[in-house]
Design a protein around this motif. Structure first.
Motif, PDB file in Angstrom:
ATOM      1  N   LEU B  81       0.684  -1.027  -0.110  1.00 18.25           N
ATOM      2  CA  LEU B  81       0.003   0.002   0.157  1.00 18.25           C
ATOM      3  C   LEU B  81       1.261   1.149  -0.305  1.00 18.25           C
ATOM      4  O   LEU B  81       0.217   2.209  -0.736  1.00 18.25           O
ATOM      5  CB  LEU B  81      -0.738  -0.041   1.114  1.00 18.25           C
ATOM      6  CG  LEU B  81      -2.201  -0.953   0.811  1.00 18.25           C
ATOM      7  CD1 LEU B  81      -3.069  -1.082   2.355  1.00 18.25           C
ATOM      8  CD2 LEU B  81      -2.940  -0.469   0.359  1.00 18.25           C
ATOM      9  N   LYS B 212      -0.007   9.220  -3.231  1.00  9.75           N
ATOM     10  CA  LYS B 212      -0.492   7.687  -2.813  1.00  9.75           C
ATOM     11  C   LYS B 212      -1.756   7.622  -2.565  1.00  9.75           C
ATOM     12  O   LYS B 212      -2.568   7.015  -2.230  1.00  9.75           O
ATOM     13  CB  LYS B 212       0.390   6.765  -2.103  1.00  9.75           C
ATOM     14  CG  LYS B 212      -0.218   5.369  -2.680  1.00  9.75           C
ATOM     15  CD  LYS B 212       0.887   4.596  -3.664  1.00  9.75           C
ATOM     16  CE  LYS B 212       0.224   2.778  -3.706  1.00  9.75           C
ATOM     17  NZ  LYS B 212      -0.511   2.495  -5.237  1.00  9.75           N
ATOM     18  N   GLN B 215      -4.935   8.540  -2.848  1.00 10.71           N
ATOM     19  CA  GLN B 215      -5.936   7.413  -4.219  1.00 10.71           C
ATOM     20  C   GLN B 215      -7.013   7.010  -3.272  1.00 10.71           C
ATOM     21  O   GLN B 215      -7.905   6.499  -3.750  1.00 10.71           O
ATOM     22  CB  GLN B 215      -5.134   7.056  -4.609  1.00 10.71           C
ATOM     23  CG  GLN B 215      -4.493   8.127  -5.907  1.00 10.71           C
ATOM     24  CD  GLN B 215      -2.820   7.165  -6.205  1.00 10.71           C
ATOM     25  OE1 GLN B 215      -3.047   6.486  -6.334  1.00 10.71           O
ATOM     26  NE2 GLN B 215      -2.326   8.493  -7.309  1.00 10.71           N
ATOM     27  N   GLN B 216      -6.513   6.698  -1.985  1.00  9.26           N
ATOM     28  CA  GLN B 216      -7.466   5.562  -1.472  1.00  9.26           C
ATOM     29  C   GLN B 216      -8.536   6.290  -0.445  1.00  9.26           C
ATOM     30  O   GLN B 216      -8.367   6.843   0.711  1.00  9.26           O
ATOM     31  CB  GLN B 216      -6.251   4.817  -0.405  1.00  9.26           C
ATOM     32  CG  GLN B 216      -6.041   3.714  -1.381  1.00  9.26           C
ATOM     33  CD  GLN B 216      -4.570   3.036  -0.412  1.00  9.26           C
ATOM     34  OE1 GLN B 216      -4.757   3.234   0.206  1.00  9.26           O
ATOM     35  NE2 GLN B 216      -3.703   3.213  -1.160  1.00  9.26           N
ATOM     36  N   ARG B 217     -10.130   5.721  -0.485  1.00  4.35           N
ATOM     37  CA  ARG B 217     -10.575   6.959   0.480  1.00  4.35           C
ATOM     38  C   ARG B 217     -10.852   6.467   1.377  1.00  4.35           C
ATOM     39  O   ARG B 217     -11.326   7.377   2.833  1.00  4.35           O
ATOM     40  CB  ARG B 217     -12.103   6.253  -0.512  1.00  4.35           C
ATOM     41  CG  ARG B 217     -12.412   6.964  -1.783  1.00  4.35           C
ATOM     42  CD  ARG B 217     -13.817   6.229  -2.369  1.00  4.35           C
ATOM     43  NE  ARG B 217     -14.296   7.116  -3.859  1.00  4.35           N
ATOM     44  CZ  ARG B 217     -14.927   7.458  -3.938  1.00  4.35           C
ATOM     45  NH1 ARG B 217     -16.081   7.815  -2.800  1.00  4.35           N
ATOM     46  NH2 ARG B 217     -15.631   8.172  -4.924  1.00  4.35           N
ATOM     47  N   GLN B 218      -9.911   4.900   1.646  1.00  4.93           N
ATOM     48  CA  GLN B 218      -9.604   5.052   3.247  1.00  4.93           C
ATOM     49  C   GLN B 218      -9.255   5.831   4.512  1.00  4.93           C
ATOM     50  O   GLN B 218      -9.252   6.108   5.578  1.00  4.93           O
ATOM     51  CB  GLN B 218      -9.135   3.792   3.077  1.00  4.93           C
ATOM     52  CG  GLN B 218      -9.184   2.580   4.370  1.00  4.93           C
ATOM     53  CD  GLN B 218      -9.105   1.275   3.895  1.00  4.93           C
ATOM     54  OE1 GLN B 218      -8.250   1.048   2.991  1.00  4.93           O
ATOM     55  NE2 GLN B 218      -8.282   0.056   5.233  1.00  4.93           N
TER      56      GLN B 218
END
Lengths: 151, 243
Positions: B81, B212, B215-218
């Motif tokens: 990740l 980076k 880019q992840q909604r979390q």
């Protein structure tokens, strides 16, 4: 070296806000540009947070938070409110094991008091990146704020 | 109920509320969490020569516990990740999952409190925080240069972690061998162990890693550069505290 690396990366990265410079003496050209460009964004989000928090009573009133045992001692925080604003935060009661008392009394508590006054009723229950010393203070302060807001 | 447990070179703070719990039940629950944290420390501590991780680092391979295998897999996930910027295998002395274990232990402690019926619970694992709450709570972000000041406030009802070069025993390395990318970083979002690993990755890799994460909604996050510039993914902060 690091500054140059950011100039290169800055061109590739879209959507990050450069909010402010924490140490004004070291302000770089890159940071000054991004603060100007993006200041509007950070402003609107902080306004939203202020509107969401419950108002404090008109006062004048003093409320003491719960006496909190946090493992290394006891602390109780007193909050004074006048005209819907926190005018003072003080330690109503404080006892700590000797080894920890110097750190807490001389460093953490006076400054956390100043920070809480600055945040004006935005209840900060906990601090990320900090050591445990802030927790008892924050917990008792939160209790006092809850009482003031009639929760 | 507020309880503090000194463990893993730091202090874990438990704060929990549930209706009508007796003081003795709360104390028993704190004891249960303490036992679990001690078990985790015995398994993963690199400071204990007889821990499972220490055996592994000395290439004394035997059968592994379930916890060891789980953390090993989570370390691989965190490395992926973070584009390789969180790398427990790049540490001198070999595999060191410490950067993930503290957050993982925080999640375990929170799970025990939730299982016992706590309606609201907060576990503060030495400044890395796991939260179970219907309402988001305000979390002050420590000022990177001065331990007793805040630089921002974030909101979360899941998890928040901060890594910084000011931390005691900080051994963050850039796996690419280059300079570190930030002085401190905060990541908001659960699970806590990933937030913690990603915060460490942002300190190693800087803005590239924060982008980076964006880019992840979390997850949300912010970093402070060595020059003191605070940069945040939009929506991370509720307020910034100016000096």
């Amino acid at each position: 070296m690091i500054r140059r690396a950011f100039t290169v990366l800055g061109a590739m990265v879209v959507g990050l806000l450069g909010i402010l410079t924490l140490y004004p003496r070291a302000k770089s050209q890159l940071s000054a540009a991004s603060v100007n460009k993006n200041h509007g964004g950070s402003k609107s989000s902080s306004q939203k947070a202020a509107a969401a928090s419950a108002p404090l009573p008109v006062g004048p009133v003093s409320v003491t938070g719960p006496l909190t045992n946090y493992g290394f001692g006891d602390i109780a925080v007193k909050v004074d409110v006048a005209n819907h604003k926190i005018v003072d935060i003080s330690i109503a009661k404080f006892q700590a094991l000797e080894a920890y008392s110097i750190e807490i009394e001389q460093a953490a508590v006076p400054s956390l008091r100043a920070e809480a006054l600055k945040a004006q009723g935005l209840p900060i229950g906990i601090v990320t990146g900090a050591t445990y010393t802030s927790q008892g203070f924050a917990y008792s302060l939160q209790g006092a704020l809850n009482k003031l807001k009639g929760k | 109920m507020l309880a503090e447990i000194p463990i893993m070179g730091t202090v874990f703070t438990l704060e929990f509320e549930g209706d009508g719990r007796a003081q003795s039940e709360s104390s028993a629950l704190v004891a249960e969490v303490t036992n679990e944290l001690e078990r985790i420390d015995r398994t993963f501590s690199t400071y204990r020569t007889n821990s499972e991780v220490s055996h592994f680092r000395r290439h004394e391979h035997g059968t592994h516990s379930e916890s060891f295998d789980e953390v090993f897999a989570l370390c691989e996930l965190a490395r992926e990740l973070s584009d390789g910027f969180f790398d427990p295998w790049a540490v001198p002395g070999g595999y060191d999952p410490s950067g993930l274990v503290k957050g993982w232990a925080g999640e375990r402690a929170l799970a025990l409190l939730i299982d016992a019926g706590a309606e609201r619970a907060v576990v503060n694992a030495g400044g890395d925080i796991a939260i179970h709450s219907a309402e988001p709570i305000n979390i002050g972000v420590r000022h990177p240069r001065e331990a007793d000041r805040l630089c921002a406030v974030v909101q979360s009802n899941t998890a928040v972690a901060t890594s910084g070069l000011y931390e005691r025993g900080c051994h963050i390395v850039n796996p690419l061998g280059a300079e570190l990318g930030a002085y401190a970083a905060t990541v908001v979002g659960a699970p806590l162990y990933l937030a913690d690993a990603l915060a460490t990755a942002v300190v190693a890799g800087g803005e590239q890693v924060l982008a980076k994460i964006a880019q992840q909604r979390q997850f949300r996050g912010l970093l402070v550069t060595v020059d003191g510039v605070l940069r945040a993914i939009p929506g991370t902060m509720v307020t910034v505290i100016q000096t």
